[in-house]
Design an enzyme around this catalytic site. Structure first.
Site, mmCIF file in Angstrom:
data_model
loop_
_atom_site.group_PDB
_atom_site.id
_atom_site.type_symbol
_atom_site.label_atom_id
_atom_site.label_comp_id
_atom_site.label_asym_id
_atom_site.label_seq_id
_atom_site.Cartn_x
_atom_site.Cartn_y
_atom_site.Cartn_z
ATOM 1 N N HIS A 1 29.742 38.794 40.177
ATOM 2 C CA HIS A 1 31.091 38.281 40.430
ATOM 3 C C HIS A 1 31.189 37.559 41.771
ATOM 4 O O HIS A 1 30.932 38.148 42.822
ATOM 5 C CB HIS A 1 32.064 39.468 40.410
ATOM 6 C CG HIS A 1 33.494 39.112 40.706
ATOM 7 N ND1 HIS A 1 34.459 39.083 39.741
ATOM 8 C CD2 HIS A 1 34.129 38.801 41.856
ATOM 9 C CE1 HIS A 1 35.628 38.773 40.283
ATOM 10 N NE2 HIS A 1 35.433 38.592 41.574
ATOM 11 N N GLU B 1 30.187 44.421 41.720
ATOM 12 C CA GLU B 1 29.694 43.693 40.559
ATOM 13 C C GLU B 1 28.731 42.607 41.030
ATOM 14 O O GLU B 1 29.155 41.626 41.639
ATOM 15 C CB GLU B 1 30.867 43.073 39.787
ATOM 16 C CG GLU B 1 31.814 44.119 39.222
ATOM 17 C CD GLU B 1 33.080 43.531 38.631
ATOM 18 O OE1 GLU B 1 33.775 44.264 37.898
ATOM 19 O OE2 GLU B 1 33.375 42.347 38.888
#
Length: 277
Positions: A250, A247
């Site tokens: 993140h 991600e």
């Protein structure tokens, strides 16, 4: 229900190396320590409102509204605020200084996330007929595969107060059109000019895109989007944060103060320390 732990945005421990092979899902740990207001921790403890620490950082708290993968406000998000541990917030202020020197600003989508919110995601994942946001957030992945593919899980590192989701925006920052529930959805994997008009720089996908294209080092992401991901990772890594490699948005503060405790106070100013500590 036994809740699986998986390693991404809803996971407790991101991979320390963005270039490493995707890690396997962790074993279920239903006994993870939990803290809540009823357990005698009325403020988290030590959470702060990010904009009190640095009002220059933009916020777009998606789980407090309807523009997210469940299509409604998520349990525990009483106010659209970014709460973080004070060490993580102060580290992010230093990252913001570095970003502004490069003509960019940080924009956060999510920060501290109460355990009840992660539980809400798990409950949603068990409702196969509820897929109102599939066309945007998981257009190429079956909802039934979101656990197996590592996109949904609980508890989450966000509940420890030092993990956040964010992007970069240009300075000055363009206006972002509001999301209107029911508007036509466009896949998060579509080119920037076609998907939701987020005012962040092009990162190759939209935020919370459940797709391999969102992996930080996806070979399918090239050019400006690849450069933007690398800049965000450089800024955050230099500031003491660790990216989860599936991600691009993140990041976890490496020296988080509560690495083993998952909090459940609501996302609200009442859960935070007063401005100025």
């Amino acid at each position: 229900m036994i809740v699986a732990l998986a390693p991404g945005c809803t996971r407790p421990t991101p991979s320390p190396s963005p270039s490493a092979a995707p890690p396997p899902a962790a074993s279920p740990t239903p006994s993870a320590p939990r803290a809540s207001a009823s357990a005698g921790t009325p403020r988290g403890p030590g959470l702060v409102v990010l904009t009190d620490v640095d009002p220059r950082i933009r916020t777009d708290i998606r789980y407090a509204g309807a523009h997210n993968f469940v299509g409604r406000p998520v349990a525990g998000y009483a106010e659209p605020l970014c709460l973080l541990s004070r060490p993580a917030a102060e580290a992010l202020r230093r990252v913001q200084d570095a970003a502004l020197a490069r003509g960019r600003s940080l924009k956060v989508y999510d920060c501290y996330r109460p355990r009840r919110a992660a539980d809400d995601f798990v409950e949603w994942a068990g409702q196969p007929g509820e897929q109102r946001m599939k066309a945007e957030f998981y257009p190429r992945v079956a909802k039934s595969e979101l656990f197996d593919e590592g996109y949904i899980g609980a508890p989450t590192a966000h509940s420890r107060g030092s993990t956040l989701d964010l992007t970069l925006v240009d300075v000055p920052t363009p206006t972002q059109p509001p999301y209107a529930p029911g508007q036509p959805l466009v896949a998060c994997t579509a080119p920037k000019g076609q998907r939701f008009a987020d005012n962040g720089v092009d990162m190759g996908t939209g935020f919370d895109c459940f797709d391999p294209l969102a992996h930080t080092d996806s070979p399918q992401v090239t050019g400006v989007a690849r450069d933007n991901r690398r800049l965000l990772r450089q800024l955050m890594t230099d500031g003491g944060f660790v990216n989860y490699d599936r991600e691009w948005w993140h990041y976890r503060y490496r020296d988080e103060p509560w690495p083993d405790t998952y909090f459940d106070v609501p996302v609200a100013r009442s859960s935070a320390e007063p401005a100025g500590g």
